[in-house]
Scaffold this active site. Sequence first.
Site, PDB file in Angstrom:
ATOM      1  N   GLY A 188      11.472  14.660  -0.283  1.00  0.00           N
ATOM      2  CA  GLY A 188      10.089  14.738  -0.710  1.00  0.00           C
ATOM      3  C   GLY A 188       9.822  15.370  -2.054  1.00  0.00           C
ATOM      4  O   GLY A 188       8.669  15.411  -2.502  1.00  0.00           O
ATOM      5  N   TYR A 191      -1.989   3.676  -3.716  1.00  0.00           N
ATOM      6  CA  TYR A 191      -2.217   5.124  -3.757  1.00  0.00           C
ATOM      7  C   TYR A 191      -3.035   5.575  -4.953  1.00  0.00           C
ATOM      8  O   TYR A 191      -3.160   6.773  -5.178  1.00  0.00           O
ATOM      9  CB  TYR A 191      -0.879   5.884  -3.848  1.00  0.00           C
ATOM     10  CG  TYR A 191       0.203   5.496  -2.907  1.00  0.00           C
ATOM     11  CD1 TYR A 191      -0.017   5.410  -1.543  1.00  0.00           C
ATOM     12  CD2 TYR A 191       1.492   5.246  -3.375  1.00  0.00           C
ATOM     13  CE1 TYR A 191       1.002   5.075  -0.669  1.00  0.00           C
ATOM     14  CE2 TYR A 191       2.523   4.914  -2.508  1.00  0.00           C
ATOM     15  CZ  TYR A 191       2.268   4.824  -1.157  1.00  0.00           C
ATOM     16  OH  TYR A 191       3.278   4.501  -0.298  1.00  0.00           O
ATOM     17  N   CYS A 195      -4.787 -12.478  -7.814  1.00  0.00           N
ATOM     18  CA  CYS A 195      -6.212 -12.681  -7.538  1.00  0.00           C
ATOM     19  C   CYS A 195      -6.758 -11.623  -6.586  1.00  0.00           C
ATOM     20  O   CYS A 195      -7.167 -11.919  -5.453  1.00  0.00           O
ATOM     21  CB  CYS A 195      -6.448 -14.085  -6.983  1.00  0.00           C
ATOM     22  SG  CYS A 195      -6.140 -15.363  -8.209  1.00  0.00           S
ATOM     23  N   GLU A 196      -6.744 -10.374  -7.022  1.00  0.00           N
ATOM     24  CA  GLU A 196      -7.313  -9.233  -6.311  1.00  0.00           C
ATOM     25  C   GLU A 196      -7.859  -8.264  -7.349  1.00  0.00           C
ATOM     26  O   GLU A 196      -7.210  -7.995  -8.361  1.00  0.00           O
ATOM     27  CB  GLU A 196      -6.237  -8.499  -5.483  1.00  0.00           C
ATOM     28  CG  GLU A 196      -5.612  -9.300  -4.367  1.00  0.00           C
ATOM     29  CD  GLU A 196      -6.488  -9.395  -3.141  1.00  0.00           C
ATOM     30  OE1 GLU A 196      -7.487  -8.642  -3.060  1.00  0.00           O
ATOM     31  OE2 GLU A 196      -6.192 -10.229  -2.275  1.00  0.00           O
ATOM     32  N   ARG A 254       2.268   0.580  -6.153  1.00  0.00           N
ATOM     33  CA  ARG A 254       1.808   1.960  -5.987  1.00  0.00           C
ATOM     34  C   ARG A 254       0.393   2.208  -6.514  1.00  0.00           C
ATOM     35  O   ARG A 254      -0.391   2.894  -5.853  1.00  0.00           O
ATOM     36  CB  ARG A 254       2.790   2.940  -6.634  1.00  0.00           C
ATOM     37  CG  ARG A 254       4.171   2.951  -5.982  1.00  0.00           C
ATOM     38  CD  ARG A 254       5.074   4.029  -6.567  1.00  0.00           C
ATOM     39  NE  ARG A 254       4.579   5.361  -6.255  1.00  0.00           N
ATOM     40  CZ  ARG A 254       3.965   6.146  -7.115  1.00  0.00           C
ATOM     41  NH1 ARG A 254       3.753   5.761  -8.379  1.00  0.00           N
ATOM     42  NH2 ARG A 254       3.535   7.353  -6.744  1.00  0.00           N
ATOM     43  N   GLU A 260      17.487  14.694   2.519  1.00  0.00           N
ATOM     44  CA  GLU A 260      17.246  13.255   2.387  1.00  0.00           C
ATOM     45  C   GLU A 260      16.414  12.947   1.146  1.00  0.00           C
ATOM     46  O   GLU A 260      15.294  12.436   1.247  1.00  0.00           O
ATOM     47  CB  GLU A 260      16.519  12.745   3.638  1.00  0.00           C
ATOM     48  CG  GLU A 260      17.225  13.055   4.948  1.00  0.00           C
ATOM     49  CD  GLU A 260      16.276  12.986   6.142  1.00  0.00           C
ATOM     50  OE1 GLU A 260      15.111  12.542   5.973  1.00  0.00           O
ATOM     51  OE2 GLU A 260      16.676  13.396   7.241  1.00  0.00           O
ATOM     52  N   PRO A 261      16.899  13.249  -0.060  1.00  0.00           N
ATOM     53  CA  PRO A 261      16.112  12.944  -1.262  1.00  0.00           C
ATOM     54  C   PRO A 261      16.096  11.450  -1.548  1.00  0.00           C
ATOM     55  O   PRO A 261      17.078  10.743  -1.328  1.00  0.00           O
ATOM     56  CB  PRO A 261      16.859  13.705  -2.363  1.00  0.00           C
ATOM     57  CG  PRO A 261      18.282  13.747  -1.885  1.00  0.00           C
ATOM     58  CD  PRO A 261      18.205  13.846  -0.386  1.00  0.00           C
ATOM     59  N   GLY A 262      14.975  10.971  -2.028  1.00  0.00           N
ATOM     60  CA  GLY A 262      14.857   9.569  -2.412  1.00  0.00           C
ATOM     61  C   GLY A 262      14.255   9.441  -3.799  1.00  0.00           C
ATOM     62  O   GLY A 262      14.953   9.252  -4.787  1.00  0.00           O
ATOM     63  N   ARG A 263      12.925   9.590  -3.877  1.00  0.00           N
ATOM     64  CA  ARG A 263      12.209   9.456  -5.150  1.00  0.00           C
ATOM     65  C   ARG A 263      12.814  10.325  -6.251  1.00  0.00           C
ATOM     66  O   ARG A 263      12.939   9.897  -7.403  1.00  0.00           O
ATOM     67  CB  ARG A 263      10.743   9.848  -4.937  1.00  0.00           C
ATOM     68  CG  ARG A 263       9.861   9.677  -6.152  1.00  0.00           C
ATOM     69  CD  ARG A 263       8.537  10.429  -5.995  1.00  0.00           C
ATOM     70  NE  ARG A 263       7.921  10.208  -4.716  1.00  0.00           N
ATOM     71  CZ  ARG A 263       6.978   9.308  -4.471  1.00  0.00           C
ATOM     72  NH1 ARG A 263       6.548   8.544  -5.445  1.00  0.00           N
ATOM     73  NH2 ARG A 263       6.450   9.189  -3.267  1.00  0.00           N
TER      74      ARG A 263
END
Length: 425
Positions: free
Chosen positions: A247, A327, A353-354, A323, A284-287
């Site tokens: 995290g 977010y 188309c959004e 993202r 458990e690092p990811g980002r």
Amino acid sequence: MNVPHIPGAPHFAYRGTHLYIEDVRLSDLARVHGTPLYVYSKASMQSALAAYQRGFAGRNVQICYAMKASSSLGVLQVFAQAGCGFDIVSGGELQRVLAVGAAADKVIFSGVGKTRAEMRDALEAGIGCFNVESEGELEVLSEVALALGMRAPVSIRVNPNVDPKTHPYISTGLKGNKFGVAHERTLQTYQRAANLPGLRVVGIDCHIGSQITEEEPYLDAMDRVLDLVDAIEAAGVPIQHIDFGGGLGIDYNEDTPPEADALWSRLLMRLDARGYGDRHLMIEPGRSLVGNAGVCLTEVLYLKPGEHKNFCIVDAAMNDLPRPAMYQAFHQIVPLERRGGETISFDVVGPVCESGDWIGRDRALHVHAGDLLAVMSAGAYCMSMASNYNTRGRAAEVLVDGNQAHLIRRRETAADQMRGESLVN
């Protein structure tokens, strides 16, 4: 000439007027491979991992890369070759880990909704541990393991009700989140797990969220977890490893999260003071390992002035970079070639188309149609969350190592997308 903030430096930097990744000019990669294009720095990944390794020097720690952040085989290979384990959340991610030759016994299986088939495949592969997230999952996992004549190694993910002070969509350790077992029920859950014949209790797990930029939430969560370990072991259930999750945040917009080695120096002091410094630890690092290692290159298609907004329409879209739409996330957007001139405020948007298809709002840019831009800090939760909305093919991916550029995923075609479909006769 104004120099924009470049997250990921020193592996991304301007040399003269051109933006480089390590020793490769990004505009050259865009011309060879087209856009949108994901490009990753191997040195940046290795540097981020090295910070954790320094922080854990002399300790019994297994670093498990949380591959949901970026799961392409070429990226996984970097961490497998560095000796990392992997944190997975699906059977498909397990297959990717095995495809790069990683050791199954270094795999942790997290996630709230594991199916019986996924449990079975993971047990047969010999994974190291299941992070169990509910009492119902304990019962099912025990049944699946017994049917195979096995005992499943488990830790229980604790929800410590600690506020990580991050975006609510990526907070995972509060009472209102779907993840983990409430810390008030943790002792009873461990006692139940210890009595199920198909399970073998091996650890405890806690993960409170993502893009955390302060130390205090980690310290609060650690204290709560260690209090639980005291109670669980006093009740006769030994805990072999303690998994503190991941995290840790990265620099998106001049954010200042603690460095991994500095953070863990402080956390380990707390662990030592509590008498747990010699335990087997997992994280458990990811980002924090891949986020600043990647960029998404995109071409400016059109400039569209308006009465209230000016739009810079690019060929990357929310299916490539989800993202911001999900977010309201911020990514720096910088030119691949700097030049002087007056800047104009643009909303940088894609062709999907959004109305939610935007990459950045109110960005000061000096651009023309045909220019190339880099969306920075795009190494995590971008390509791994990409979709085929509007039948758009997923982008190609390139891994740069020094002055060498390796294509690790070719651009997806419409034929690739339709391969599994059929007309009705």
